[in-house]
Scaffold this motif. Structure first.
Motif, PDB file in Angstrom:
ATOM      1  N   UNK A 183     -31.920  97.151  89.700  1.00 59.83           N
ATOM      2  CA  UNK A 183     -32.190  98.106  88.634  1.00 59.83           C
ATOM      3  C   UNK A 183     -32.015  99.523  89.147  1.00 59.83           C
ATOM      4  N   UNK A 184     -31.078 100.263  88.513  1.00 59.23           N
ATOM      5  CA  UNK A 184     -30.916 101.679  88.838  1.00 59.23           C
ATOM      6  C   UNK A 184     -30.499 101.951  90.270  1.00 59.23           C
ATOM      7  N   UNK A 185     -29.925 100.953  90.981  1.00 59.70           N
ATOM      8  CA  UNK A 185     -29.501 101.171  92.355  1.00 59.70           C
ATOM      9  C   UNK A 185     -30.646 101.345  93.330  1.00 59.70           C
ATOM     10  N   UNK A 186     -31.794 100.737  93.035  1.00 62.95           N
ATOM     11  CA  UNK A 186     -32.970 100.930  93.888  1.00 62.95           C
ATOM     12  C   UNK A 186     -32.845 100.249  95.244  1.00 62.95           C
ATOM     13  N   UNK A 187     -31.811  99.403  95.433  1.00 60.07           N
ATOM     14  CA  UNK A 187     -31.680  98.695  96.708  1.00 60.07           C
ATOM     15  C   UNK A 187     -30.838  99.463  97.726  1.00 60.07           C
ATOM     16  N   UNK A 188     -30.462 100.701  97.430  1.00 58.81           N
ATOM     17  CA  UNK A 188     -29.630 101.491  98.349  1.00 58.81           C
ATOM     18  C   UNK A 188     -30.332 101.737  99.678  1.00 58.81           C
ATOM     19  N   UNK A 189     -29.578 101.583 100.771  1.00 54.01           N
ATOM     20  CA  UNK A 189     -30.072 101.889 102.113  1.00 54.01           C
ATOM     21  C   UNK A 189     -29.165 102.953 102.716  1.00 54.01           C
ATOM     22  N   UNK A 190     -29.749 104.009 103.232  1.00 54.21           N
ATOM     23  CA  UNK A 190     -28.972 105.082 103.847  1.00 54.21           C
ATOM     24  C   UNK A 190     -28.417 104.611 105.186  1.00 54.21           C
ATOM     25  N   UNK A 191     -27.125 104.843 105.418  1.00 55.65           N
ATOM     26  CA  UNK A 191     -26.476 104.381 106.648  1.00 55.65           C
ATOM     27  C   UNK A 191     -27.068 105.027 107.898  1.00 55.65           C
ATOM     28  N   UNK A 192     -27.750 106.148 107.737  1.00 55.83           N
ATOM     29  CA  UNK A 192     -28.333 106.830 108.891  1.00 55.83           C
ATOM     30  C   UNK A 192     -29.352 106.012 109.654  1.00 55.83           C
ATOM     31  N   UNK A 193     -29.936 105.000 109.016  1.00 58.12           N
ATOM     32  CA  UNK A 193     -30.960 104.197 109.704  1.00 58.12           C
ATOM     33  C   UNK A 193     -30.346 103.313 110.791  1.00 58.12           C
ATOM     34  N   UNK A 194     -28.999 103.221 110.823  1.00 56.68           N
ATOM     35  CA  UNK A 194     -28.346 102.313 111.769  1.00 56.68           C
ATOM     36  C   UNK A 194     -27.750 103.032 112.982  1.00 56.68           C
ATOM     37  N   UNK A 195     -28.117 104.287 113.194  1.00 54.18           N
ATOM     38  CA  UNK A 195     -27.484 105.093 114.244  1.00 54.18           C
ATOM     39  C   UNK A 195     -27.634 104.493 115.641  1.00 54.18           C
ATOM     40  N   UNK A 196     -28.678 103.723 115.884  1.00 58.02           N
ATOM     41  CA  UNK A 196     -28.939 103.216 117.239  1.00 58.02           C
ATOM     42  C   UNK A 196     -28.002 102.075 117.640  1.00 58.02           C
ATOM     43  N   UNK A 197     -27.190 101.574 116.698  1.00 60.96           N
ATOM     44  CA  UNK A 197     -26.408 100.364 116.964  1.00 60.96           C
ATOM     45  C   UNK A 197     -24.932 100.670 117.176  1.00 60.96           C
ATOM     46  N   UNK A 198     -24.338  99.921 118.095  1.00 60.49           N
ATOM     47  CA  UNK A 198     -22.910 100.062 118.371  1.00 60.49           C
ATOM     48  C   UNK A 198     -22.081  99.402 117.269  1.00 60.49           C
ATOM     49  N   UNK A 199     -22.613  98.360 116.662  1.00 63.18           N
ATOM     50  CA  UNK A 199     -21.937  97.719 115.526  1.00 63.18           C
ATOM     51  C   UNK A 199     -23.003  97.133 114.617  1.00 63.18           C
ATOM     52  N   UNK A 200     -22.800  97.306 113.304  1.00 63.80           N
ATOM     53  CA  UNK A 200     -23.697  96.725 112.307  1.00 63.80           C
ATOM     54  C   UNK A 200     -22.879  95.760 111.463  1.00 63.80           C
ATOM     55  N   UNK A 201     -23.195  94.478 111.574  1.00 61.76           N
ATOM     56  CA  UNK A 201     -22.511  93.427 110.819  1.00 61.76           C
ATOM     57  C   UNK A 201     -23.245  93.238 109.498  1.00 61.76           C
ATOM     58  N   UNK A 202     -22.665  93.795 108.436  1.00 62.07           N
ATOM     59  CA  UNK A 202     -23.320  93.780 107.133  1.00 62.07           C
ATOM     60  C   UNK A 202     -22.856  92.606 106.277  1.00 62.07           C
ATOM     61  N   UNK A 203     -23.777  92.128 105.467  1.00 63.62           N
ATOM     62  CA  UNK A 203     -23.459  91.187 104.407  1.00 63.62           C
ATOM     63  C   UNK A 203     -24.029  91.724 103.113  1.00 63.62           C
ATOM     64  N   UNK A 204     -23.542  91.204 101.995  1.00 57.21           N
ATOM     65  CA  UNK A 204     -24.037  91.496 100.643  1.00 57.21           C
ATOM     66  C   UNK A 204     -22.901  91.869  99.712  1.00 57.21           C
ATOM     67  N   UNK A 205     -21.957  92.708 100.172  1.00 60.50           N
ATOM     68  CA  UNK A 205     -20.846  93.117  99.334  1.00 60.50           C
ATOM     69  C   UNK A 205     -19.609  92.283  99.649  1.00 60.50           C
TER      70      UNK A 205
END
Length: 378
Positions: A189-211
């Protein structure tokens, strides 16, 4: 260190009432062949293993065969649950599976311990964070304000023992702000599940799923590999692939893709009934594909689906584009292609039309809460 990144298998999914099981078996075998050729050090699977939280016996069997093949190849596998999965069911037997180097993320309990792999450059620490909602994370951080999905993921990441001098990989299943969705993905609802990419700065690679569309989120090393198959006609132009990444010394990461070819592709065609049933029109087409046919006739064709399936046996969807269908929406309802209203916006429009007034702030907040609860149950 070479890693294969997969996600959004959605085993057991039906598309327009067509079972995709045989297509999924085909594409998983193709993925296994790519893995054999690439000879990776591990396989990362970033959630939505199944299409339902209670998968069918057939779907479980298909994924079991895939995992057995990976285990026989003596490959470490890292596996998390997505929003379509049941974290409890998926993590069942996880401690036993670890003996075969199949690492399954447990239900989130406030801590995320890494698994360490090693190569000639030293350790690579792999963190697994399953799909989480603010309400789940909030329970483990009572002294912290957690209202949004960004708050929740930030709290979970900050509680990890991430040594930024070493190489770190995160596997997670969330919607990162600015990424592009498809029709086959669940919308909040209303895009409430958005996560800012800045929270992942500590990682060399982020393997995302969902899209389901392969894409980077902010930078190349924060990446959705996409689904291995097209699960809606909004994905017709996608080139599905497997993501292959290599980590060398700290800060050196390369990302490439290996294309996937489906058993049957999805295709859209348009024209009037006489055109699309003319041999000269379809003789150059692969008529065994899954089709969405858009008829431009002004009048509906009686038993059009039955007639068209004599030529296009895997016709998935039939629609009309004519004066009548284009006039189904009032001018004020027209929106740019691809832009969709949230469920709350749609309800607000309905309320306005029926009551000739806007929702009050209190009513809007109540409906937002109610819709989110219904969405989560779904």
């Amino acid at each position: 260190m070479k890693l294969i990144h997969l996600s959004d298998l959605h085993i057991g999914k039906r598309v327009n009432e067509f079972s995709m099981i045989e297509d999924q078996k085909y594409i998983l075998n193709q993925i296994l062949e790519i893995i054999r050729k690439e000879e990776p050090d591990a396989v990362l699977i970033a959630g939505d293993i199944y299409d339902k939280s209670v998968p069918s016996a057939e779907a479980v069997e298909v994924f079991d065969d895939f995992l057995v093949s990976l285990a026989e190849a003596e490959l470490p596998v890292f596996l998390i649950s997505g929003n379509h999965d049941s974290a409890e069911r998926l993590s069942f037997g996880g401690r036993i599976l670890e003996k075969s180097r199949i690492h399954v993320s447990p239900v989130y309990h406030g801590e995320t311990a890494p698994v360490t792999l090693r190569d000639s450059w030293g350790p690579v620490r792999v963190f697994m964070l399953p799909f989480v909602k603010p309400s789940q994370v909030r329970a483990f951080f009572p002294d912290r304000e957690i209202e949004t999905y960004t708050d929740a993921v930030a709290a979970a990441v900050e509680s990890m023992d991430v040594d930024e001098k070493e190489r770190n990989v995160l596997i997670t299943h969330q919607f990162v702000t600015g990424s592009v969705r498809c029709e086959s993905e669940e919308l909040s609802v209303g895009g409430t599940d958005n996560v800012d990419a800045g929270v992942f700065e500590a990682f060399d690679y982020v393997a995302l799923g969902h899209l389901h569309g392969p894409q980077s989120a902010g930078k190349e090393t924060v990446r959705y590999c996409g689904s291995p198959l097209k699960y809606s006609f909004s994905e017709v132009r996608h080139q599905k692939s497997v993501t292959v990444l290599e980590l060398r010394e700290k800060g050196q990461v390369t990302v490439k893709t290996r294309p996937l070819t489906p058993r049957r592709d999805l295709e859209e065609i348009r024209g009037n009934y006489m055109e699309v049933t003319d041999r000269s029109f379809y003789e150059t087409l692969d008529t065994d594909r899954y089709f969405h046919i858009i008829l431009t006739d002004e009048e509906d064709i009686p038993d059009a689906v039955g007639k068209l399936r004599s030529i296009y046996p895997n016709l998935m969807r039939l629609s009309y584009d004519n004066r009548r269908t284009r006039g189904d929406r009032a001018p004020g309802e027209l929106r740019p292609a691809g832009q969709k209203k949230s469920p709350l916006d749609l309800f607000s429009d309905l309320y306005r039309m029926q009551n000739n007034r806007e929702l009050s702030p209190r009513q809007a907040e109540f409906m937002k809460t109610l819709i989110e609860e219904i969405w989560e149950e779904g």
